[in-house]
Motif scaffolding. Structure first.
Motif, PDB file in Angstrom:
ATOM      1  N   GLY A 147      -0.110 -12.332   3.525  1.00 53.98           N
ATOM      2  CA  GLY A 147      -1.358 -12.606   2.820  1.00 53.98           C
ATOM      3  C   GLY A 147      -2.556 -11.914   3.433  1.00 53.98           C
ATOM      4  N   LEU A 148      -3.674 -12.011   2.747  1.00 56.38           N
ATOM      5  CA  LEU A 148      -4.923 -11.408   3.225  1.00 56.38           C
ATOM      6  C   LEU A 148      -5.776 -12.426   3.953  1.00 56.38           C
ATOM      7  CD1 LEU A 148      -6.632  -8.810   3.198  1.00 56.38           C
ATOM      8  CD2 LEU A 148      -7.611  -9.576   1.028  1.00 56.38           C
ATOM      9  N   PHE A 149      -5.628 -13.691   3.585  1.00 49.76           N
ATOM     10  CA  PHE A 149      -6.423 -14.763   4.169  1.00 49.76           C
ATOM     11  C   PHE A 149      -5.527 -15.841   4.748  1.00 49.76           C
ATOM     12  CE2 PHE A 149      -8.636 -13.316   0.250  1.00 49.76           C
ATOM     13  CZ  PHE A 149      -9.652 -12.608   0.860  1.00 49.76           C
ATOM     14  N   ILE A 182       6.604  -9.611   5.385  1.00 50.70           N
ATOM     15  CA  ILE A 182       5.837  -8.397   5.122  1.00 50.70           C
ATOM     16  C   ILE A 182       4.396  -8.661   5.538  1.00 50.70           C
ATOM     17  CG2 ILE A 182       5.057  -6.768   3.363  1.00 50.70           C
ATOM     18  CD1 ILE A 182       7.475  -7.559   1.693  1.00 50.70           C
ATOM     19  N   ASN A 183       3.931  -7.927   6.520  1.00 55.41           N
ATOM     20  CA  ASN A 183       2.580  -8.149   7.038  1.00 55.41           C
ATOM     21  C   ASN A 183       1.556  -7.470   6.136  1.00 55.41           C
ATOM     22  OD1 ASN A 183       0.458  -8.882   8.631  1.00 55.41           O
ATOM     23  ND2 ASN A 183       1.269  -8.038  10.518  1.00 55.41           N
ATOM     24  N   HIS A 184       1.434  -8.007   4.922  1.00 61.21           N
ATOM     25  CA  HIS A 184       0.527  -7.459   3.911  1.00 61.21           C
ATOM     26  C   HIS A 184       0.315  -8.519   2.848  1.00 61.21           C
ATOM     27  CE1 HIS A 184      -1.706  -4.342   1.946  1.00 61.21           C
ATOM     28  NE2 HIS A 184      -1.133  -3.353   2.603  1.00 61.21           N
ATOM     29  N   LYS A 199      -4.321  -3.676   5.580  1.00 57.80           N
ATOM     30  CA  LYS A 199      -4.800  -4.639   4.575  1.00 57.80           C
ATOM     31  C   LYS A 199      -6.220  -4.307   4.139  1.00 57.80           C
ATOM     32  CE  LYS A 199      -2.107  -8.523   6.449  1.00 57.80           C
ATOM     33  NZ  LYS A 199      -2.186  -9.890   7.016  1.00 57.80           N
ATOM     34  N   ALA A 200      -7.076  -4.014   5.113  1.00 58.57           N
ATOM     35  CA  ALA A 200      -8.470  -3.704   4.797  1.00 58.57           C
ATOM     36  C   ALA A 200      -8.579  -2.448   3.939  1.00 58.57           C
ATOM     37  CB  ALA A 200      -9.267  -3.534   6.094  1.00 58.57           C
ATOM     38  N   VAL A 201      -7.796  -1.437   4.284  1.00 60.35           N
ATOM     39  CA  VAL A 201      -7.810  -0.192   3.524  1.00 60.35           C
ATOM     40  C   VAL A 201      -7.294  -0.424   2.110  1.00 60.35           C
ATOM     41  CG1 VAL A 201      -6.728   2.084   3.343  1.00 60.35           C
ATOM     42  CG2 VAL A 201      -7.656   1.327   5.531  1.00 60.35           C
ATOM     43  N   ALA A 202      -6.246  -1.245   1.987  1.00 60.55           N
ATOM     44  CA  ALA A 202      -5.652  -1.504   0.674  1.00 60.55           C
ATOM     45  C   ALA A 202      -6.625  -2.193  -0.266  1.00 60.55           C
ATOM     46  CB  ALA A 202      -4.390  -2.351   0.833  1.00 60.55           C
ATOM     47  N   VAL A 203      -7.527  -3.017   0.284  1.00 62.19           N
ATOM     48  CA  VAL A 203      -8.524  -3.695  -0.549  1.00 62.19           C
ATOM     49  C   VAL A 203      -9.371  -2.673  -1.301  1.00 62.19           C
ATOM     50  CG1 VAL A 203     -10.629  -5.096  -0.480  1.00 62.19           C
ATOM     51  CG2 VAL A 203      -8.611  -5.812   0.813  1.00 62.19           C
ATOM     52  N   PHE A 204      -9.653  -1.547  -0.664  1.00 63.34           N
ATOM     53  CA  PHE A 204     -10.510  -0.535  -1.290  1.00 63.34           C
ATOM     54  C   PHE A 204      -9.843   0.083  -2.507  1.00 63.34           C
ATOM     55  CE2 PHE A 204     -12.740  -0.787   2.742  1.00 63.34           C
ATOM     56  CZ  PHE A 204     -14.057  -0.623   2.360  1.00 63.34           C
ATOM     57  N   TYR A 205      -8.575   0.531  -2.371  1.00 62.93           N
ATOM     58  CA  TYR A 205      -7.992   1.238  -3.520  1.00 62.93           C
ATOM     59  C   TYR A 205      -7.287   0.324  -4.509  1.00 62.93           C
ATOM     60  CZ  TYR A 205      -3.680   1.343  -0.647  1.00 62.93           C
ATOM     61  OH  TYR A 205      -2.584   1.017   0.135  1.00 62.93           O
ATOM     62  N   THR A 206      -7.153  -0.967  -4.194  1.00 63.73           N
ATOM     63  CA  THR A 206      -6.564  -1.880  -5.168  1.00 63.73           C
ATOM     64  C   THR A 206      -7.594  -2.790  -5.839  1.00 63.73           C
ATOM     65  OG1 THR A 206      -6.079  -3.538  -3.450  1.00 63.73           O
ATOM     66  CG2 THR A 206      -4.345  -1.950  -3.982  1.00 63.73           C
TER      67      THR A 206
END
Length: 313
Positions: free
Chosen positions: A23-25, A181-183, A279-286
């Protein structure tokens, strides 16, 4: 279960085991606030892209190559955010972080398709602006309806083939470590962390496909806007130059967010990946890019604003 036994499990047996998304949070007060903010961003992004598609469909004056490509971009952005955020929200609210094997496989495939297709489409959109400004007399021929459909078909086909190859290969590898999965969604680099066999050779394939599908369109965008600005500065007044620079800068900023973050994810060896950074990077393109696209590319344009006012009156 012993390692040597697990590596001999066939595909049908392995699909019965769920994955766990970190998860993210977590569940602290600050995380709850960030989760609410993320859901609001999701709702705004969803609404913005849906409104843009509806405006383009309802007003025949927006039935042009540029807005046709923009409607495709909005459709991809809707699919992108609805593939990741609802599952993230469901897991956070239910305190359940599992995702089935087939669910993870499907999510991975869809996201790779959308990422590759959007990367190519953004390149085609920059070509559209290049032709419109640098070769206006040839625009009806170079950007005909047939050519637009060829561009879109090429983008979807290339993205789908690339996604199919990578998804089938990765999900037939032996996952011999923890299923954690660490995401916050199933992504290729995070999945490779769970594979128990050597994947360095395969990572070169990921690098190559990433450079072709991500880097080449990005370079084409930079070249297209460089040509556009050159022509604008030669023929336009100071006001026209300022507007052109503002527009190109806005488009390049959003495109750079998408390409740079995606490149940093898919062209780096998985041994160098930091889960938290990923995770932080993925927030931008998703999430962030689908939020910004409709506002930067269209909803601030006079044509779109005019269409919205006519429909509301």
């Amino acid at each position: 279960m012993p390692l040597f036994t697990r590596t001999r499990l066939n595909y049908e047996d392995r699909i019965k085991t769920d994955f766990i998304l970190s998860g993210l949070f977590q569940y602290g007060q600050m995380d709850t606030f960030l989760f609410v903010a993320l859901v609001i961003l999701f709702a705004v992004a969803l609404m913005g892209n849906i409104i843009l598609i509806l405006l383009i469909q309802l007003d025949t004056r927006l039935h042009t190559p540029m807005y046709f490509l923009l409607s495709q971009l909005s459709f991809m952005d809707i699919m992108n955010i609805t593939t990741t955020v609802p599952k993230l929200a469901t897991n956070f609210l239910s305190n359940s972080k599992t995702i089935t094997f087939l669910g993870c496989e499907s999510q991975t495939f869809v996201l790779i398709v959308l990422g590759g297709t959007e990367a190519l489409l953004l390149g085609f959109m920059s070509y559209d602006r290049y032709v419109a400004i640098c070769h206006p007399l040839h625009y009806p021929v170079l950007m005909s309806k047939k050519i637009c459909w060829i561009m879109v078909t090429c983008a979807w086909t290339s993205g789908s083939i690339n996604a199919l190859v990578h998804t089938l290969y990765v999900f037939h590898l032996p996952f011999c470590r923890s299923r954690l999965i660490n995401h916050f969604f199933c992504e290729l680099p995070s999945l490779l962390q769970l594979v128990c066999q050597e994947t360095s050779q395969y990572e070169y394939t990921v690098l190559l496909s990433g450079l072709i599908i991500l880097l080449l369109p990005f370079l084409a965008i930079l070249a297209s806007y460089a040509c556009v600005l050159t022509v604008v500065f030669q023929v336009s007044s100071g006001k026209g130059q300022t507007k052109a620079v503002s527009t190109c800068f806005s488009h390049l900023t959003v495109a750079s967010l998408f390409y740079v973050t995606a490149l940093s994810t898919y062209t780096r060896p998985h041994s160098l990946h930091s889960p938290e950074q990923g995770k932080a990077v993925a927030v931008f393109y998703t999430i962030i890019t689908p939020l910004l696209n409709p506002f930067i590319y269209s909803l601030r344009n006079k044509e779109v604003i005019g269409t919205m006012r006519r429909l509301l009156v």
